[in-house]
Enzyme design. Structure first.
Site, PDB file in Angstrom:
ATOM      1  N   CYS A 258       5.727  20.016  37.523  1.00  0.00           N
ATOM      2  CA  CYS A 258       4.421  19.985  36.855  1.00  0.00           C
ATOM      3  C   CYS A 258       3.448  20.972  37.476  1.00  0.00           C
ATOM      4  O   CYS A 258       2.430  21.314  36.869  1.00  0.00           O
ATOM      5  CB  CYS A 258       3.829  18.578  36.883  1.00  0.00           C
ATOM      6  SG  CYS A 258       3.308  18.003  38.522  1.00  0.00           S
TER       7      CYS A 258
ATOM      8  N   SER B 243       1.739  27.068  49.614  1.00  0.00           N
ATOM      9  CA  SER B 243       1.717  28.075  50.672  1.00  0.00           C
ATOM     10  C   SER B 243       0.702  27.736  51.752  1.00  0.00           C
ATOM     11  O   SER B 243      -0.281  27.027  51.514  1.00  0.00           O
ATOM     12  CB  SER B 243       1.391  29.453  50.090  1.00  0.00           C
ATOM     13  OG  SER B 243       0.066  29.480  49.586  1.00  0.00           O
ATOM     14  N   VAL B 244       0.954  28.286  52.921  1.00  0.00           N
ATOM     15  CA  VAL B 244       0.033  28.114  54.052  1.00  0.00           C
ATOM     16  C   VAL B 244      -1.323  28.700  53.704  1.00  0.00           C
ATOM     17  O   VAL B 244      -2.368  28.076  53.889  1.00  0.00           O
ATOM     18  CB  VAL B 244       0.613  28.782  55.315  1.00  0.00           C
ATOM     19  CG1 VAL B 244      -0.398  28.717  56.459  1.00  0.00           C
ATOM     20  CG2 VAL B 244       1.928  28.132  55.714  1.00  0.00           C
TER      21      VAL B 244
ATOM     22  N   GLU C 288       6.778 -12.069  37.635  1.00  0.00           N
ATOM     23  CA  GLU C 288       5.407 -11.982  38.127  1.00  0.00           C
ATOM     24  C   GLU C 288       5.091 -12.852  39.350  1.00  0.00           C
ATOM     25  O   GLU C 288       4.362 -12.416  40.247  1.00  0.00           O
ATOM     26  CB  GLU C 288       4.432 -12.331  36.996  1.00  0.00           C
ATOM     27  CG  GLU C 288       4.465 -11.355  35.852  1.00  0.00           C
ATOM     28  CD  GLU C 288       3.694 -11.851  34.639  1.00  0.00           C
ATOM     29  OE1 GLU C 288       2.653 -11.265  34.325  1.00  0.00           O
ATOM     30  OE2 GLU C 288       4.150 -12.830  34.005  1.00  0.00           O
TER      31      GLU C 288
END
Length: 1385
Positions: free
Chosen positions: A81, A393-394, A1312
């Site tokens: 995504c 990325s750094v 539940e």
């Protein structure tokens, strides 16, 4: 708006592989994500739309890159995504279908997920598969590298044989994934099954072996890495050819002198009524090309974004607004890696996971590990999730921190380590210039100028240089998830060079103190505190000075949320660090939660085979391989359109007008569908409530009642275009003529804004037992108190989704994710003025429901149906996560005031409570909750009891059913009262609960007729839970621990669950074919609860007299349960209340009884004719040829309605008094599921419900703004439990209760009720806080009572333990010792 003429496309197509097949695209929209492409343009549906933020892991794929220079292939799991399609040129993409599938054979991971019962609804399972696979490949790549470099795996200077990953390492594989169903324990077992150090006998319930004594590796589905997908040869050849072209000088380089034309790799033109808009993807391969590209873009109106991994789009959702994407991931200067024995420099485009690998491999000159490198790696493991780190990325992370004030952990720890950065300036007409600067200077810039670019990061990795001094590096973070995938409330990193003087005192030679995420624009250094400490011998008084100075130097900005808490965090960080140096041992060492363990104690009886057998979930392997079809996986029909809701932005206002003109001019926009489009004779009907037959409007008419109320839907040619267009619809509001909005229960009560209960009778408002007023008046002790409970979002992994297809003769078919097709059918029919037989609703399975798809989904389906009906074209919708959470209201908040009386032993004699229930703008199911709540409130023997309910109508989104509706809130209220009494008396809450546990007689009095029979197993369960957990022994151990530990406190608690359920009528059809295969239709919907699995077992059992176990056929495998279809199985009931599975089984079984009656004579005649046994196949063939009706349809009506379920849970927690963090050390649950129809399914339901309860009590905090707009609307701000917030030891026992003639196959409901057992965590935290407050308050702690309402957030726990507890402790320690230094506990 004309298209810029200077954007010209370079005609080399995008080439990559998808599951081994070549993909070549000559035209690509630069804004397309990999996920969108896979789901819209290919047949693969394994990657799911989950959150769109990189926070849930449902969309994971493997991305492999080939390096032509080194001939290496690197594989990583990534969030599709977030990955831009244009960025995968030359890459190999593998989805879960590419790993394994039904036709080609499943992968070992997929098989093990099925075998270990690690898939329930299955929506997250493809992502889990890829997460585990990605981690295995990373470990294999790391080992291959070590083997190549050293001959074998090494650890420092000592060689040892290669081994696989450890259990702890494998568990971290799913750190970036969310599962709402399983509770994670079985998935973690799958992870550990691949570990080198696992003891297979410690793994949980599975189908590989029936007994732990049989646990052997060869019984696991075989995993052979040689069979894994390989990098395609055609891509290798192509990449090698590209390399050759570049080396021979034929590669074109774009320079400034090339003129005014910007050479974009891909361009895409969108046309709309305003003109044309072009988007471009530019892929510079050098700084020169980048400089030329930026020059062409300078001064233009285009929005430009530099991208490497694009992971920032998970938070800053700006993709759709970007005109030009400049991909800088291939520029060599940004990919540089330089390392020596004292430092590491990495290019800004280096992925964060690559930086971590470089740091892991880093060694000092003498071959030993480096303390700074190790500290950086340890902290980096907690950044986001591993899949985000693989692609982010750094440099991108640091720029986010600089430009957007992002709360970056990476920036803080690099600042603490003394990192420097290189910034390159791309100057026109000259070579790029590079400037080096400290990281703090870079962060302080706020933003780079348009010619500036972060080039690299230099990290000094210093080691001890002198024998009399040492380097100490330590980092900290306070976050809602201790091990990652959550932004910090505060973080810090400290680097010190320390020595010992002649007095053996610790001397700080130098120190760097970095702090971030505390409400500042960027991470900063505490220079004044550094200067104070430099060169000084550490002492208690110096620590006190440092803390005081820090609070003056590090100050959150005005408007910072949780300001006081964030400051207290930072104080705790520096105190922990300095005190550790002073005392020569860690101040605080929280218990490590990895690896997790768990036991499942079950009883399996073959008497009812195949019932009770812990078989794998039906189609669970297909769920893992991505082949199980969910609603949004259905291929779009031709000419399909896509819808997005237009929602109100005001909580209470008159609608003066809605203008969709600008929206209709948007790219791809087709129409705006609103109230005015409802056909003649139809009604503005959005939700039909099957419980009380009330109705809600589809779209607001004159008045809007809450933020998020639907006003209409925009329809366009894609999801993205529909959402963009919806955002351009203009609504004119009048907020003055309607009065101020009512935003909470107290305002509603003051203004008389209330709703009636259901049924509308006095008994549904007040529930008295005995004379409460008399008991209160005569009581030994009386207390008054308040407790509030907040909302909870469903956070089903599959958001609301629907597809409407018009058909002939004014008919319409709707595929939807719903918990009951009947209410959807009725609402659509009323809205469109159609007879019910024109409206067909089909639901195959849900990716989780939890009540959120019982009523609120109806509005979504009806709106899409209206759009499809008007436009006479298929229309579909799949809500994005933020919209889904905004529209679907979640659990009901409550406000309770009470009076309670009790004796000195803790025996309660009276409880009188006033409970305010917030419904929101509509009642939904809120008016039923008093009936549900009272039974659970009465789980304790209160002596006398009276409770009054008031339903408050507010201008908030309507609340709805969430797993355990009403029961969950009531249980929290009851346990809050117990905790209050125990605190006042200063005795154990467990003792108070013991005192007030029901006897059969009191239970009969409180719960009514029929409740105290043989089914009353609570006392036996209670004692079993205490014995199983060794409660009394551990209470003593914890008391000793708390006396000896200052900064960590533990608590343990036992709570009961008492949960009333009702069975409802159910329809079923069973059809047998001539080959012996069977199809079953039932009125229940499979949403992860194992309904279809149990139905298959029940059908096989009910036909047992017709087939021979072990000799004839595997009957269960011949049974298929079909999707729910309102035409083939009409007049069904909504799926909910935990009893749908058993009711479906009962109906299917009753239908089988009819078939047995028909087939038994045929079998007897065959046996007589053949003179021997009759096979199932022969029986079915003969019956078909004899014209026997092989189909049976029934309506099953339960012989009795309500019954009550029991359980008990014991949980132990550990809280960090300095940070407020809670860790759950263990939970032991005992639950009465009767004679379980499938123990594996029931254990999974118990674990999943319990962990969802942990979310309610601990992590899932809901925040709204002043208008009621949800702020906790996605994975960044809303935190369902993950693997680091579940119990480290998680044990389940199914209580072996007696056969009960009124229960279906003697089984009991499970879905539940176990959620309530998470109250044991809440109560244990209360006990741990009470222990901390004894230290904090000293003598004032007598009769210490405090309001402690869920959720137990870090802020709340810390505040109750004392925001200034560190300062107060230092002061008291100084006064007590009268010496300036010494060890602090």
């Amino acid at each position: 708006m004309g298209a810029p003429s200077s954007l010209n496309a370079v005609h080399r197509p995008l080439v990559f592989s998808l599951n081994g097949q070549r993909v070549e695209l000559s035209s690509v929209d630069p804004s397309t994500t990999l996920l969108s492409y896979i789901r819209s343009e290919t047949r693969f549906r394994g990657p799911k739309r989950g959150c769109g933020e990189g926070g849930c892991g449902a969309c994971l794929v493997m991305l492999a890159k080939y390096n032509p220079k080194t001939k290496e292939v690197k594989e990583s799991s990534v969030n599709s995504c977030l990955v831009m399609l244009c960025s995968i040129d030359g890459c190999a993409i593998t989805t879960t279908e590419g790993l394994g599938n039904q036709r080609d054979g499943f992968h070992a991971i997929q098989k093990r997920l099925s075998a270990f019962h690690g898939s329930q609804c299955g929506f997250c399972t493809p992502g889990m598969t890829m997460a585990i696979y990605g981690h295995l490949k990373h470990e294999q790549q790391h080992q291959q590298k070590e083997t190549a470099e050293n001959g074998n795996c090494t650890n420092g200077a000592v060689a040892k044989p290669c081994s696989g990953p450890t259990s702890q390492e494998m568990e971290r594989a799913i750190q970036g994934n969310i599962c709402r169903c399983t509770g994670y324990r079985p998935i973690l077992d799958v992870c550990k099954s691949f570990a080198s150090d696992v003891d297979l006998e410690d793994l949980g319930l599975n189908t590989c072996w029936a007994d732990k004594a049989e646990a052997k590796e060869e019984k696991l589905p075989l995993y052979d890495p040689k069979g894994d997908p390989t990098f395609p040869k055609f891509l290798i050849d192509e990449l090698e050819a590209r390399k050759g072209i570049q080396e021979n000088g034929h590669a074109r380089t774009l320079r400034e002198e090339d003129g005014e034309s910007l050479k974009a790799r891909f361009t895409h033109v969108d046309s709309n009524m305003e003109g044309e808009k072009m988007r471009a993807w530019v892929s510079p391969k050098s700084l020169d090309e980048l400089s030329a590209a930026l020059k062409q873009l300078k001064g233009r109106k285009d929005r430009v974004k530099l991208v490497v991994g694009n992971t920032s789009s998970g938070l800053y959702k700006e993709i759709a607004t970007i005109d030009v994407f400049v991909d800088i991931s291939q520029i060599p200067e940004l990919l540089t890696v330089n390392k020596n024995s004292r430092s590491l420099e990495v290019g800004a485009a280096t992925r964060i996971s690559e930086l971590m690998d470089y740091l892991v491999d880093f060694r000092n000159k003498d071959g030993t590990g480096n303390v700074v490198a190790e500290g950086l790696v340890d902290h980096a493991k907690k950044l986001a999730g591993g899949h985000v780190r693989n692609w982010g990325s750094v440099g991108g992370n640091l720029v986010m921190a600089q430009k957007f004030a992002f709360e970056s952990d990476l920036a803080t720890i690099l600042l603490g380590a003394g990192a420097l950065v290189k910034v390159v300036t791309l100057t026109e007409g000259s070579e790029p210039s590079v400037a080096e600067m400290p990281l703090d200077d870079f962060l302080a810039k706020g933003t780079l100028n348009e010619d500036g670019l972060l080039q690299s990061v230099y990290i000094p990795l210093i080691s001890d240089s002198k024998t009399d001094s040492k380097i100490v590096f330590k980092s900290y973070r306070g976050a809602p998830r201790p091990y990652g995938n959550a932004v910090s409330y505060g973080n810090a990193a400290f680097l010190a060079n320390v020595s010992r003087n002649e007095k053996d005192e610790t001397v700080i030679e130098s120190v760097r103190l970095a702090f971030g995420a505390f409400g500042t624009n960027h991470a900063i250094r505490a220079f004044k505190v550094e200067e104070l400490l430099k060169g000084k011998a550490l002492s208690l008084s110096l620590i006190k000075e440092s803390v005081a100075l820090l609070k003056k130097e590090v100050v959150p900005l005005e408007g910072t949320s949780k300001k006081d808490y964030r400051v207290s965090l930072l104080v705790g960080f520096i105190f922990d660090f300095l005190n550790s140096l002073l005392s020569k041992e860690p101040t605080v060492t929280p218990t490590n939660l990895f690896p997790h363990t768990g036991k499942q104690n079950i009883t399996i009886a073959d008497d009812n085979y195949p019932l009770s057998q812990p078989t794998a979930k039906f189609l669970s392997q297909q769920q893992a391989s991505g082949e199980a079809t969910y609603c949004d996986d259905i291929p779009s029909p031709p000419r399909c359109l896509y819808a997005a809701f237009v929602l109100s932005t005001e909580p209470h206002a008159r609608i003066k007008g809605i203008d969709a003109t600008a929206a209709l001019e948007s790219v791809g926009a087709v129409d705006f569908v609103s109230l005015n489009d409802i056909p003649k004779g139809g009604g503005n009907k959005g939700i039909f409530n099957a419980f009380d037959h009330s109705e809600e409007t589809l779209f607001a008419e004159d008045i809007v009642g809450y933020v998020g109320q639907p006003l209409g839907v925009m329809v366009a040619d894609t999801y993205d275009h529909a959402r963009l267009a919806a955002g351009r619809v203009c609504v004119d509001y009048d907020t003055h003529s309607v009065g101020a909005p009512v935003m909470n229960c107290h305002d509603a009560l003051a203004q008389g804004s209330t709703l009636p209960t259901y049924p509308p009778s006095p008994l549904s408002v007040k529930h008295p037992i005995g004379n409460v007023e008399k008991a209160l008046a005569e009581a030994e002790f009386n207390l008054e108190g308040t407790v509030s409970t907040k909302s909870q979002n469903h956070f089903y992994m599959e958001t609301q989704t629907s597809l409407a297809i018009p058909d002939e003769d004014e008919c319409i078919t709707i595929y939807t994710a719903c918990q009951g097709v009947d209410p959807v059918q009725q609402s659509v029919a009323k809205c469109l003025n159609l007879p019910l037989n024109n409206v067909r609703i089909i639901t195959r399975r849900l990716g989780g429901g939890f009540g959120g798809k019982a009523t609120r989904n109806i509005q979504i389906s009806t709106a899409v149906a209206l759009a499809a009906y008007k436009l006479r074209r298929p229309v579909r919708i799949s809500l994005d996560r933020n919209t889904d959470m905004q529209m679907v209201g979640g659990r009901n908040p409550t406000e309770t005031s009470y009076r309670v009386s009790f004796t000195k032993s803790g025996k309660i004699t009276a409880l009188k409570a006033d409970i305010l229930l917030e419904s929101g703008w509509y009642a939904d199911v809120t008016n039923f909750l008093p009936l549900l709540m009272s039974g659970t409130l009465k789980k304790y023997n209160w002596g006398t009891f009276d409770v009054k309910y008031t339903i408050c109508k507010t201008n908030n989104v309507p609340k709805t059913s969430v797993r355990g509706p009403g029961h969950c809130e009531a249980s929290a209220i009851a346990d809050a009262v117990m905790n209050h009494v125990a605190s006042y008396l200063g005795i154990s809450g467990n003792k108070v609960r013991d005192e007030n546990l029901h006897t059969p007689e009191s239970f009969q009095l409180f719960q009514g007729e029929g409740s105290g029979d043989v089914g009353f197993t609570l006392p036996a369960i209670w004692e079993r839970a205490k014995a199983l957990s060794k409660l009394e022994e551990r209470e003593k151990q914890i008391e000793t621990f708390n006396e000896q530990s200052k900064w960590l406190k533990r608590g343990i608690s036992i709570v009961p669950s008492v949960y009333g359920v009702s069975s409802y009528p159910m329809t079923a059809t069973v059809s047998i074919f001539k080959d012996g295969s069977i199809v079953v239709e039932v009125g229940g919907v499979e949403m992860g609860q194992g309904l279809y699995t149990k139905v298959r077992q029940a059908v096989a059992f009910s036909l047992r007299s017709l087939w021979n176990k072990g000799k004839d056929v595997d009957m269960v495998s011949k049974i298929r349960v079909l999707q729910q279809d309102s035409f083939s199985l009409p007049n069904t009931f909504a799926d909910g209340g935990s009893t749908t599975s058993e009711s479906s089984c009962a109906a299917a079984s009753q239908a089988c009884e009819v078939l047995v009656q028909r087939l038994q004579p045929v079998k007897e005649k065959l046996a007589k004719d053949k003179g021997g046994e009759v096979t199932w196949a022969d029986l079915c063939m003969t019956a078909k040829n004899s014209f026997v009706d092989l189909q049976s349809h029934v309506l099953w009506v339960p012989p009795s309605g309500k019954y009550i379920l029991f359980g008990a849970g014991v949980s132990e927690v550990e809280i960090n008094v300095m940070s407020g963090e809670t860790r759950i050390l263990s939970s032991d649950l005992v639950y009465d599921a009767g004679k379980s129809m499938n123990a594996a399914v029931d254990v999974g339901q118990i674990e999943g419900a319990f962990v969802m309860g942990i979310g309610y009590y601990l992590t899932e905090d809901i925040e709204r703004d002043s208008k009621g707009k949800l702020l906790s609307d996605g994975t960044w701000t809303y935190k369902p439990p993950t693997i680091d917030t579940i119990p480290q030891k998680f044990n389940i026992e199914l209580f072996n209760s007696p056969i009960h003639k009124d229960r279906i196959f003697s089984s009991k409901a499970v879905g539940e009720p176990p959620l309530l057992l998470a109250g044991s965590v809440y109560a244990a935290i209360h006990n741990a806080i009470a222990a901390a407050r004894k230290d904090y308050l000293g003598p004032k702690a007598v009769h210490d009572t405090f309001e402690f309402s869920p959720p137990a957030t870090m802020m709340k726990v810390k505040a109750l333990c004392g925001l200034d507890n560190v300062e107060r402790y230092i002061e008291s320690a100084l006064q007590a010792t009268k010496v300036p230094h010494g060890k602090l506990l």
